[in-house]
Design a protein around this motif. Structure first.
Motif, PDB file in Angstrom:
ATOM      1  N   ASP A  85      -7.310 -29.389 -23.895  1.00  9.78           N
ATOM      2  CA  ASP A  85      -7.538 -30.486 -24.824  1.00  9.78           C
ATOM      3  C   ASP A  85      -7.506 -31.868 -24.195  1.00  9.78           C
ATOM      4  OD1 ASP A  85      -8.245 -29.619 -27.299  1.00  9.78           O
ATOM      5  OD2 ASP A  85      -6.209 -29.196 -27.957  1.00  9.78           O
ATOM      6  N   PHE A  86      -6.922 -31.993 -22.995  1.00  8.33           N
ATOM      7  CA  PHE A  86      -6.918 -33.336 -22.421  1.00  8.33           C
ATOM      8  C   PHE A  86      -7.515 -33.380 -21.026  1.00  8.33           C
ATOM      9  CE2 PHE A  86      -2.500 -31.853 -21.523  1.00  8.33           C
ATOM     10  CZ  PHE A  86      -2.492 -31.971 -20.140  1.00  8.33           C
ATOM     11  N   GLY A  87      -7.960 -34.574 -20.669  1.00  8.18           N
ATOM     12  CA  GLY A  87      -8.447 -34.833 -19.319  1.00  8.18           C
ATOM     13  C   GLY A  87      -7.683 -36.034 -18.800  1.00  8.18           C
ATOM     14  N   VAL A  88      -7.393 -36.033 -17.492  1.00 11.34           N
ATOM     15  CA  VAL A  88      -6.576 -37.100 -16.932  1.00 11.34           C
ATOM     16  C   VAL A  88      -7.320 -37.797 -15.796  1.00 11.34           C
ATOM     17  CG1 VAL A  88      -4.391 -37.667 -15.829  1.00 11.34           C
ATOM     18  CG2 VAL A  88      -4.488 -35.798 -17.475  1.00 11.34           C
ATOM     19  N   VAL A  89      -7.316 -39.115 -15.832  1.00 10.08           N
ATOM     20  CA  VAL A  89      -7.825 -39.903 -14.709  1.00 10.08           C
ATOM     21  C   VAL A  89      -6.607 -40.538 -14.050  1.00 10.08           C
ATOM     22  CG1 VAL A  89      -9.283 -41.824 -14.016  1.00 10.08           C
ATOM     23  CG2 VAL A  89      -9.939 -40.399 -15.965  1.00 10.08           C
ATOM     24  N   PRO A  90      -6.218 -40.056 -12.872  1.00 10.92           N
ATOM     25  CA  PRO A  90      -4.977 -40.528 -12.273  1.00 10.92           C
ATOM     26  C   PRO A  90      -5.115 -41.932 -11.686  1.00 10.92           C
ATOM     27  CG  PRO A  90      -6.050 -39.013 -10.807  1.00 10.92           C
ATOM     28  CD  PRO A  90      -6.894 -39.063 -12.039  1.00 10.92           C
ATOM     29  N   GLN A  91      -3.966 -42.517 -11.394  1.00 10.19           N
ATOM     30  CA  GLN A  91      -3.955 -43.869 -10.829  1.00 10.19           C
ATOM     31  C   GLN A  91      -4.513 -43.870  -9.411  1.00 10.19           C
ATOM     32  OE1 GLN A  91      -0.074 -45.623 -11.018  1.00 10.19           O
ATOM     33  NE2 GLN A  91      -0.760 -47.581 -10.243  1.00 10.19           N
ATOM     34  N   GLU A  92      -4.178 -42.828  -8.659  1.00  5.04           N
ATOM     35  CA  GLU A  92      -4.645 -42.803  -7.277  1.00  5.04           C
ATOM     36  C   GLU A  92      -5.622 -41.662  -7.055  1.00  5.04           C
ATOM     37  OE1 GLU A  92      -1.238 -43.175  -4.601  1.00  5.04           O
ATOM     38  OE2 GLU A  92      -0.543 -44.590  -6.135  1.00  5.04           O
ATOM     39  N   VAL A  93      -6.517 -41.885  -6.092  1.00  5.19           N
ATOM     40  CA  VAL A  93      -7.552 -40.898  -5.804  1.00  5.19           C
ATOM     41  C   VAL A  93      -6.923 -39.553  -5.484  1.00  5.19           C
ATOM     42  CG1 VAL A  93      -9.297 -40.270  -4.104  1.00  5.19           C
ATOM     43  CG2 VAL A  93      -9.212 -42.588  -5.016  1.00  5.19           C
ATOM     44  N   ASN A  94      -7.375 -38.509  -6.126  1.00  6.19           N
ATOM     45  CA  ASN A  94      -6.808 -37.195  -5.845  1.00  6.19           C
ATOM     46  C   ASN A  94      -7.886 -36.114  -5.792  1.00  6.19           C
ATOM     47  OD1 ASN A  94      -7.396 -36.813  -8.501  1.00  6.19           O
ATOM     48  ND2 ASN A  94      -5.452 -35.869  -9.037  1.00  6.19           N
ATOM     49  N   PHE A  95      -9.027 -36.465  -5.200  1.00  4.21           N
ATOM     50  CA  PHE A  95      -9.982 -35.395  -4.934  1.00  4.21           C
ATOM     51  C   PHE A  95     -10.126 -35.256  -3.433  1.00  4.21           C
ATOM     52  CE2 PHE A  95     -12.362 -39.208  -6.397  1.00  4.21           C
ATOM     53  CZ  PHE A  95     -12.794 -39.650  -5.162  1.00  4.21           C
ATOM     54  N   SER A  96     -10.666 -34.137  -3.005  1.00  7.19           N
ATOM     55  CA  SER A  96     -10.824 -33.924  -1.578  1.00  7.19           C
ATOM     56  C   SER A  96     -11.851 -34.904  -1.023  1.00  7.19           C
ATOM     57  CB  SER A  96     -11.271 -32.495  -1.325  1.00  7.19           C
ATOM     58  OG  SER A  96     -11.729 -32.398   0.007  1.00  7.19           O
ATOM     59  N   GLN A  97     -11.480 -35.568   0.054  1.00  9.60           N
ATOM     60  CA  GLN A  97     -12.347 -36.584   0.644  1.00  9.60           C
ATOM     61  C   GLN A  97     -13.559 -35.961   1.351  1.00  9.60           C
ATOM     62  OE1 GLN A  97     -11.322 -40.182   0.739  1.00  9.60           O
ATOM     63  NE2 GLN A  97     -10.166 -39.300  -0.951  1.00  9.60           N
ATOM     64  N   PHE A  98     -13.495 -34.666   1.584  1.00  6.76           N
ATOM     65  CA  PHE A  98     -14.556 -34.035   2.369  1.00  6.76           C
ATOM     66  C   PHE A  98     -15.619 -33.374   1.504  1.00  6.76           C
ATOM     67  CE2 PHE A  98     -10.559 -33.804   4.749  1.00  6.76           C
ATOM     68  CZ  PHE A  98     -10.890 -34.681   5.773  1.00  6.76           C
ATOM     69  N   GLU A  99     -15.330 -33.271   0.212  1.00  5.92           N
ATOM     70  CA  GLU A  99     -16.274 -32.584  -0.658  1.00  5.92           C
ATOM     71  C   GLU A  99     -17.341 -33.541  -1.157  1.00  5.92           C
ATOM     72  OE1 GLU A  99     -15.687 -29.423  -2.682  1.00  5.92           O
ATOM     73  OE2 GLU A  99     -13.925 -28.757  -1.591  1.00  5.92           O
ATOM     74  N   LYS A 100     -18.456 -32.946  -1.560  1.00  2.00           N
ATOM     75  CA  LYS A 100     -19.512 -33.761  -2.135  1.00  2.00           C
ATOM     76  C   LYS A 100     -19.203 -34.071  -3.595  1.00  2.00           C
ATOM     77  CE  LYS A 100     -23.053 -32.066   0.934  1.00  2.00           C
ATOM     78  NZ  LYS A 100     -24.078 -31.061   1.123  1.00  2.00           N
ATOM     79  N   VAL A 101     -19.752 -35.211  -4.029  1.00  2.00           N
ATOM     80  CA  VAL A 101     -19.495 -35.688  -5.382  1.00  2.00           C
ATOM     81  C   VAL A 101     -19.767 -34.597  -6.423  1.00  2.00           C
ATOM     82  CG1 VAL A 101     -20.349 -37.289  -7.133  1.00  2.00           C
ATOM     83  CG2 VAL A 101     -19.850 -38.112  -4.827  1.00  2.00           C
ATOM     84  N   ARG A 102     -20.932 -33.960  -6.312  1.00  2.00           N
ATOM     85  CA  ARG A 102     -21.277 -32.970  -7.318  1.00  2.00           C
ATOM     86  C   ARG A 102     -20.343 -31.753  -7.256  1.00  2.00           C
ATOM     87  NH1 ARG A 102     -27.254 -31.068  -8.183  1.00  2.00           N
ATOM     88  NH2 ARG A 102     -27.209 -31.315  -5.934  1.00  2.00           N
ATOM     89  N   ASP A 103     -19.986 -31.365  -6.027  1.00  4.77           N
ATOM     90  CA  ASP A 103     -19.093 -30.213  -5.899  1.00  4.77           C
ATOM     91  C   ASP A 103     -17.741 -30.473  -6.558  1.00  4.77           C
ATOM     92  OD1 ASP A 103     -21.024 -28.835  -4.583  1.00  4.77           O
ATOM     93  OD2 ASP A 103     -20.292 -29.299  -2.567  1.00  4.77           O
ATOM     94  N   ILE A 104     -17.267 -31.704  -6.446  1.00  3.56           N
ATOM     95  CA  ILE A 104     -15.968 -32.032  -7.041  1.00  3.56           C
ATOM     96  C   ILE A 104     -16.021 -31.831  -8.549  1.00  3.56           C
ATOM     97  CG2 ILE A 104     -14.418 -33.971  -7.562  1.00  3.56           C
ATOM     98  CD1 ILE A 104     -14.987 -34.930  -4.669  1.00  3.56           C
ATOM     99  N   VAL A 105     -17.094 -32.319  -9.167  1.00  2.00           N
ATOM    100  CA  VAL A 105     -17.201 -32.189 -10.631  1.00  2.00           C
ATOM    101  C   VAL A 105     -17.460 -30.733 -11.028  1.00  2.00           C
ATOM    102  CG1 VAL A 105     -18.397 -33.017 -12.689  1.00  2.00           C
ATOM    103  CG2 VAL A 105     -18.000 -34.568 -10.780  1.00  2.00           C
ATOM    104  N   MET A 106     -18.288 -30.049 -10.257  1.00  2.00           N
ATOM    105  CA  MET A 106     -18.596 -28.640 -10.563  1.00  2.00           C
ATOM    106  C   MET A 106     -17.347 -27.761 -10.424  1.00  2.00           C
ATOM    107  SD  MET A 106     -21.679 -28.142 -11.583  1.00  2.00           S
ATOM    108  CE  MET A 106     -22.088 -26.418 -11.270  1.00  2.00           C
ATOM    109  N   THR A 107     -16.557 -28.035  -9.392  1.00  2.00           N
ATOM    110  CA  THR A 107     -15.330 -27.264  -9.195  1.00  2.00           C
ATOM    111  C   THR A 107     -14.395 -27.456 -10.374  1.00  2.00           C
ATOM    112  OG1 THR A 107     -15.513 -27.425  -6.817  1.00  2.00           O
ATOM    113  CG2 THR A 107     -13.337 -26.961  -7.677  1.00  2.00           C
TER     114      THR A 107
END
Ligand SMILES: Nc1ncnc2c1ncn2[C@@H]1O[C@H](COP(=O)(O)OP(=O)(O)OP(=O)(O)O)[C@@H](O)[C@H]1O
Ligand SMILES: [Mg+2]
Lengths: 307, 257
Positions: free
Chosen positions: A79-101
């Motif tokens: 039910d919820f989605g969170v946008v954290p204060q600090e970047v927390n995605f893998s720096q090596f992944e592609k933008v689309r892969d991050i969202v798809m994952t």
């Protein structure tokens, strides 16, 4: 009225013994646009951490749409989605892969995931960057990527931890528009911010948190009503005659020097009459500005009350 | 969580893990192949010719199964420990922790990723070994199942290492000071028949010793250990390590503050 999130007596003592939350209670209604405002170290991120289960609470309870996050982990997390204060995605992944994952973690079938991914990357202006590695994005783009990621499963509640920190004015405006749009479409939004102006622009309800305690929890409108007087600074090139005064009772005039005048206007009074009186006295006002940021002043007074 | 959701989540993690080690294949696939290739040339071929027989086989034949197992063990472990630790380090593990994916799916996904790398390197090494020795697998079922189970054990061990690790040093200490000695003393290069009684006994306490020898049994048809006992040990390790991981995940050890 459905309650989107209900927090009761939340206490968090970190492993080092620091008590970051000292019994916080909050309720946010479905459809609300809610601001959690507070200075650095107030406990905003800790609160969001507890809701999103990244921080183990010491005591208290959190319910999302009527379900306890501890006992109904799966339903509440959907039910919820969170946008954290600090970047927390893998720096090596592609933008689309991050969202798809992320979509995969929420169980979206590939086709639907791809559609949503495109939809939100486009909305956040990142579609052109979809094949770039995320570390090559600018700070503002990274923030937007985290918003797209949080929305891909289309949660009913969106929680954003300082979404506009370090974002330029233009982008901030467009983010505000975007958030207002999804709120209008029914998504409940909670955001933390340091800026009362941001809360004023966006939010209907607000809680002010300081040193782990809620010091104010009210509607934005009521809070702004407390701002009953304002001080304006007027500049003029005309000589202000000695002994000049205003006829209005509850306006206080203070002649700082011959070119600068301070006028305190109480709530409910029009500034028009000030100008009328000056022009009658043949004083030409060149400019006018607020003496202090009234919002900041209000904010500070709330925090002082807590100290 | 719906079964279908769980499956999608599992698949997502596995694909991500495979994509990771495939993307950095120069770091993940090439070095182990080169190292093991050198072992083939130096120990198997050059030194091995002087050694003659070991455990009733040509030395080269003897060490090939050991080296394949060594590569599977090291790479299953190292894939999970480095991938999961790097998720912790970059905080992208939060994506998973905030999501509704249950702990056992998270764990299984990373284990499958570790197995994929372990088996990929194992396959490369096996293909390379064909240049040095003619091997006929004696018992395919034992060979395959012991590789799979071993790979699971070390992927799980790598996961625990990553949970407790706070720095990049912490993810190299265990492989260097625990894993490597256990592998080298686990009968990869020699038969325990050569050892004095005391060291034979010590070897019996080394789980890797059973895994390597069971695998060797599958390929060569002869081994230093009791096969049933070896499978029993493997299963016990998997059950204990898997439950420990689940417990640690539930507590949030090393993940939640
Ligand atoms: N892991 C931790 N261990 C110990 N103390 C912590 C930990 N995380 C946060 N704190 C402390 O808890 C307090 C609240 O921190 P929190 O991050 O919630 O503040 P915040 O309101 O989000 O501040 P900011 O506006 O700077 O982001 C701070 O004093 C901080 O130092
Ligand atoms: Mg914060």
């Amino acid at each position: 009225m459905t309650i989107a999130i209900s927090i009761q007596n939340l206490v968090k003592t970190y492993a080092n013994g620091f008590e970051a939350l000292k019994g916080i209670s909050l309720e946010v209604e479905q459809g609300d646009f809610f601001a959690l405002l507070g200075p650095n170290g107030a406990g905003k991120s800790t609160t969001i951490g507890v809701i999103s289960t990244l921080v183990n609470k010491t005591s208290g309870s959190v319910e999302v749409f009527g379900k306890n996050v501890d006992t109904h982990s799966y339903e509440t997390k959907l039910d919820f989605g969170v946008v954290p204060q600090e970047v927390n995605f893998s720096q090596f992944e592609k933008v689309r892969d991050i969202v798809m994952t992320q979509a995969g973690y929420y169980g979206l079938p590939r086709k639907l995931a791809a559609e949503r991914c495109e939809k939100y990357l486009r909305k956040l202006g990142l579609w052109d960057k979809r094949d770039e590695r995320s570390r090559s994005l600018s700070g503002g783009m990274k923030r937007r990527l985290m918003i797209a990621r949080a929305l891909v499963h289309e949660p009913r509640l969106l929680i954003l931890d300082e979404p506009t920190a370090g974002v330029d004015i233009e982008l901030r405006r467009s983010m505000w528009e975007f958030l207002t749009e999804i709120n209008d479409n029914g998504t409940t939004i909670i955001l933390t911010t340091h800026y009362l102006e941001e809360a004023e622009q966006l939010c209907r309800n607000i809680a002010i948190i300081d040193e782990g305690k809620i010091v104010e929890n009210t509607s934005m409108r009521k809070l702004l009503k407390e701002l009953d007087s304002q001080v304006y600074i007027l500049e003029t090139n005309s000589q202000v005659p000695a002994g000049f005064s205003l006829k209005q009772d509850n306006m206080v005039l203070n002649i700082v020097d011959e070119n600068i005048i301070e006028v305190t206007v109480s709530g409910g009074q029009s500034v028009n009459s000030v100008f009328t009186e000056f022009s009658e006295a043949d004083i030409k006002i060149d400019s006018m500005r607020n003496k202090t940021n009234r919002l900041e002043q209000l904010f500070m007074s709330k925090l002082e009350g807590n100290g | 969580m719906l079964t279908n959701h769980k499956y999608i989540a599992f698949e997502t993690i596995v694909i991500k893990e495979v994509r990771r080690f495939a993307r950095i294949w120069v770091q993940t696939l090439v070095p182990p192949a080169i190292t093991i290739g050198l072992y083939f040339v130096i120990f198997g071929n050059l030194v091995g010719r002087r050694i003659g027989e070991m455990g009733g086989f040509q030395y080269m034949e003897f060490i090939v199964p050991g080296l394949i197992m060594m590569s599977v063990i090291q790479n299953s472990y190292s894939n999970v420990v480095s991938s999961f630790f790097s998720h912790k380090f970059q905080r992208s593990v939060e994506e998973l922790l905030v999501s509704p994916v249950p702990n056992y799916i998270i764990l299984s996904g990373f284990i499958a990723g570790g197995m994929a790398r372990g088996l990929a390197v194992g396959t490369i090494v096996t293909l390379m070994s064909l240049f040095f020795a003619d091997l006929e697998i004696q018992n395919l079922f034992i060979t395959v199942s012991v590789v799979l189970l071993t790979s699971i054990v070390f992927a799980l061990a790598g996961f625990i290492n990553a949970l407790f690790a706070n720095s990049f040093d912490d993810i190299s200490i265990i492989p260097t000071f625990v894993l490597t000695p256990l592998i080298y003393l686990g009968g990869v290069f020699y038969s325990v028949e050569l050892l004095p009684p005391f060291w034979k006994l010590v070897s019996a306490l080394n789980p890797i010793f059973y895994m390597v020898n069971t695998f060797r049994y599958g390929i060569l048809g002869s081994s230093d250990v009791d096969i049933v006992w070896a499978f029993f040990i493997l299963i016990v390790f998997i059950v204990v390590l898997f439950s420990s991981c689940i417990m640690l995940l539930r507590k949030g050890t090393g993940l939640r503050s």
